[in-house]
Design a protein around this motif. Structure first.
Motif, PDB file in Angstrom:
ATOM      1  N   UNK A   1     -22.414  -1.536  14.574  1.00  0.00           N
ATOM      2  CA  UNK A   1     -21.175  -1.022  15.081  1.00  0.00           C
ATOM      3  C   UNK A   1     -19.884  -2.012  15.035  1.00  0.00           C
ATOM      4  N   UNK A   2     -20.259  -3.105  14.997  1.00  0.00           N
ATOM      5  CA  UNK A   2     -19.087  -4.235  15.134  1.00  0.00           C
ATOM      6  C   UNK A   2     -18.495  -4.243  13.988  1.00  0.00           C
ATOM      7  N   UNK A   3     -19.550  -4.017  12.739  1.00  0.00           N
ATOM      8  CA  UNK A   3     -18.842  -4.064  11.421  1.00  0.00           C
ATOM      9  C   UNK A   3     -18.059  -2.834  11.107  1.00  0.00           C
ATOM     10  N   UNK A   4     -18.352  -1.771  11.641  1.00  0.00           N
ATOM     11  CA  UNK A   4     -17.740  -0.433  11.503  1.00  0.00           C
ATOM     12  C   UNK A   4     -16.557  -0.782  12.121  1.00  0.00           C
ATOM     13  N   UNK A   5     -16.451  -1.341  13.197  1.00  0.00           N
ATOM     14  CA  UNK A   5     -15.058  -1.390  14.224  1.00  0.00           C
ATOM     15  C   UNK A   5     -14.061  -2.562  13.274  1.00  0.00           C
ATOM     16  N   UNK A   6     -14.881  -3.488  12.776  1.00  0.00           N
ATOM     17  CA  UNK A   6     -14.184  -4.448  12.178  1.00  0.00           C
ATOM     18  C   UNK A   6     -13.260  -4.161  10.858  1.00  0.00           C
ATOM     19  N   UNK A   7     -14.157  -3.192  10.232  1.00  0.00           N
ATOM     20  CA  UNK A   7     -13.674  -2.575   8.963  1.00  0.00           C
ATOM     21  C   UNK A   7     -12.598  -1.617   9.112  1.00  0.00           C
ATOM     22  N   UNK A   8     -12.829  -0.850  10.411  1.00  0.00           N
ATOM     23  CA  UNK A   8     -11.711   0.144  10.951  1.00  0.00           C
ATOM     24  C   UNK A   8     -10.493  -0.481  11.105  1.00  0.00           C
ATOM     25  N   UNK A   9     -10.496  -1.679  11.883  1.00  0.00           N
ATOM     26  CA  UNK A   9      -9.293  -2.702  12.186  1.00  0.00           C
ATOM     27  C   UNK A   9      -8.638  -2.972  10.812  1.00  0.00           C
ATOM     28  N   UNK A  10      -9.406  -3.444   9.807  1.00  0.00           N
ATOM     29  CA  UNK A  10      -8.804  -3.999   8.455  1.00  0.00           C
ATOM     30  C   UNK A  10      -8.121  -3.044   7.824  1.00  0.00           C
ATOM     31  N   UNK A  11      -8.683  -1.951   7.676  1.00  0.00           N
ATOM     32  CA  UNK A  11      -8.141  -0.793   7.130  1.00  0.00           C
ATOM     33  C   UNK A  11      -7.033  -0.136   7.755  1.00  0.00           C
ATOM     34  N   UNK A  12      -6.751  -0.209   9.012  1.00  0.00           N
ATOM     35  CA  UNK A  12      -5.554   0.195   9.971  1.00  0.00           C
ATOM     36  C   UNK A  12      -4.343  -0.721   9.643  1.00  0.00           C
ATOM     37  N   UNK A  13      -4.669  -1.955   9.654  1.00  0.00           N
ATOM     38  CA  UNK A  13      -3.697  -3.077   9.170  1.00  0.00           C
ATOM     39  C   UNK A  13      -3.238  -2.796   7.859  1.00  0.00           C
ATOM     40  N   UNK A  14      -4.003  -2.770   6.924  1.00  0.00           N
ATOM     41  CA  UNK A  14      -3.466  -2.687   5.610  1.00  0.00           C
ATOM     42  C   UNK A  14      -3.014  -1.446   5.331  1.00  0.00           C
ATOM     43  N   UNK A  15      -3.285  -0.502   6.028  1.00  0.00           N
ATOM     44  CA  UNK A  15      -2.506   1.068   5.923  1.00  0.00           C
ATOM     45  C   UNK A  15      -1.033   0.650   6.126  1.00  0.00           C
ATOM     46  N   UNK A  16      -0.840   0.108   7.273  1.00  0.00           N
ATOM     47  CA  UNK A  16       0.699  -0.191   7.721  1.00  0.00           C
ATOM     48  C   UNK A  16       1.287  -1.320   6.742  1.00  0.00           C
ATOM     49  N   UNK A  17       0.534  -2.135   6.273  1.00  0.00           N
ATOM     50  CA  UNK A  17       1.268  -3.091   5.335  1.00  0.00           C
ATOM     51  C   UNK A  17       1.782  -2.232   4.020  1.00  0.00           C
ATOM     52  N   UNK A  18       0.594  -1.514   3.540  1.00  0.00           N
ATOM     53  CA  UNK A  18       1.040  -0.762   2.243  1.00  0.00           C
ATOM     54  C   UNK A  18       2.085   0.143   2.547  1.00  0.00           C
ATOM     55  N   UNK A  19       2.144   0.884   3.704  1.00  0.00           N
ATOM     56  CA  UNK A  19       3.039   1.913   3.886  1.00  0.00           C
ATOM     57  C   UNK A  19       4.544   1.148   4.127  1.00  0.00           C
ATOM     58  N   UNK A  20       4.753  -0.042   4.565  1.00  0.00           N
ATOM     59  CA  UNK A  20       6.020  -0.489   4.872  1.00  0.00           C
ATOM     60  C   UNK A  20       6.317  -1.211   3.332  1.00  0.00           C
ATOM     61  N   UNK A  21       5.316  -1.720   2.768  1.00  0.00           N
ATOM     62  CA  UNK A  21       5.786  -1.977   1.273  1.00  0.00           C
ATOM     63  C   UNK A  21       5.905  -1.027   0.487  1.00  0.00           C
ATOM     64  N   UNK A  22       5.640  -0.080   0.588  1.00  0.00           N
ATOM     65  CA  UNK A  22       6.084   1.198  -0.313  1.00  0.00           C
ATOM     66  C   UNK A  22       7.184   1.742  -0.005  1.00  0.00           C
ATOM     67  N   UNK A  23       7.503   1.655   1.239  1.00  0.00           N
ATOM     68  CA  UNK A  23       8.966   2.212   1.649  1.00  0.00           C
ATOM     69  C   UNK A  23       9.925   1.294   1.275  1.00  0.00           C
ATOM     70  N   UNK A  24       9.797  -0.007   1.262  1.00  0.00           N
ATOM     71  CA  UNK A  24      10.999  -1.120   0.697  1.00  0.00           C
ATOM     72  C   UNK A  24      10.810  -0.974  -0.864  1.00  0.00           C
ATOM     73  N   UNK A  25       9.839  -0.616  -1.540  1.00  0.00           N
ATOM     74  CA  UNK A  25       9.713  -0.621  -3.038  1.00  0.00           C
ATOM     75  C   UNK A  25       9.544   0.647  -3.652  1.00  0.00           C
ATOM     76  N   UNK A  26      10.289   1.860  -2.942  1.00  0.00           N
ATOM     77  CA  UNK A  26      10.372   3.064  -3.606  1.00  0.00           C
ATOM     78  C   UNK A  26       8.906   3.659  -4.011  1.00  0.00           C
ATOM     79  N   UNK A  27       7.896   3.705  -3.151  1.00  0.00           N
ATOM     80  CA  UNK A  27       6.664   4.210  -3.294  1.00  0.00           C
ATOM     81  C   UNK A  27       6.060   3.886  -4.634  1.00  0.00           C
ATOM     82  N   UNK A  28       5.748   2.502  -4.811  1.00  0.00           N
ATOM     83  CA  UNK A  28       5.341   1.958  -6.025  1.00  0.00           C
ATOM     84  C   UNK A  28       3.668   2.125  -5.933  1.00  0.00           C
ATOM     85  N   UNK A  29       2.882   2.745  -6.886  1.00  0.00           N
ATOM     86  CA  UNK A  29       1.336   2.994  -6.740  1.00  0.00           C
ATOM     87  C   UNK A  29       0.756   1.738  -7.040  1.00  0.00           C
ATOM     88  N   UNK A  30       1.384   0.486  -7.315  1.00  0.00           N
ATOM     89  CA  UNK A  30       0.727  -0.669  -7.391  1.00  0.00           C
ATOM     90  C   UNK A  30       0.137  -1.042  -6.062  1.00  0.00           C
TER      91      UNK A  30
END
Length: 91
Positions: A3-32
Motif C-alpha cells: 500500500x505504501x508503494x501504491x501511495x508512493x507511485x500515486x504521488x509521483x504520478x500526480x507530481x509528474x502530471x502537473x509538470x507535464x501539463x505546465x510544460x505542455x502549456x508553455x510549449x504549445x502542447x508538444x507530445x514529446x
C-alpha cells in the motif's frame, strides 16, 4: 508495504502530471513531453518495482510490488491517460 508503494507511485504520478501539463502549456502542447513522462512513469513503476523485488528483503518486495501495482492500476482506471500509454494522447 504494498500500500505504501501504491501511495508512493500515486504521488509521483500526480507530481509528474502537473509538470507535464505546465510544460505542455508553455510549449504549445508538444507530445514529446507526454512521451517522456510515459517513459519516466514506466521506469519508476515497473523498473524500480522490479529492481526492488531483486533486493529480496520483505519491505523492498512489498514496496516493489506496490509500485508495479500502482502503475497497472492507474493505467487500467484511467485507460492509459494518467500513465501516458493511451495512443489518443499522441495524435
Amino acid at each position: 508495504m504494498a500500500f505504501a508503494g501504491l501511495a508512493l507511485y500515486s504521488v509521483v504520478n500526480l507530481v509528474l502530471v502537473f509538470v507535464v501539463l505546465f510544460a505542455a502549456m508553455n510549449n504549445g502542447g508538444n507530445p514529446a513531453w507526454t512521451a517522456a513522462s510515459a517513459v519516466v512513469l514506466a521506469l519508476v513503476g515497473l523498473g524500480a518495482g522490479a529492481g526492488l523485488l531483486f533486493v529480496r528483503r520483505p519491505w523492498t518486495t512489498g514496496l516493489g510490488l506496490g509500485l508495479m501495482i500502482g502503475w497497472a492500476l492507474w493505467s487500467i482506471v484511467s485507460a492509459g491517460f494518467c500513465t501516458g500509454i493511451n495512443p489518443g494522447l499522441y495524435g
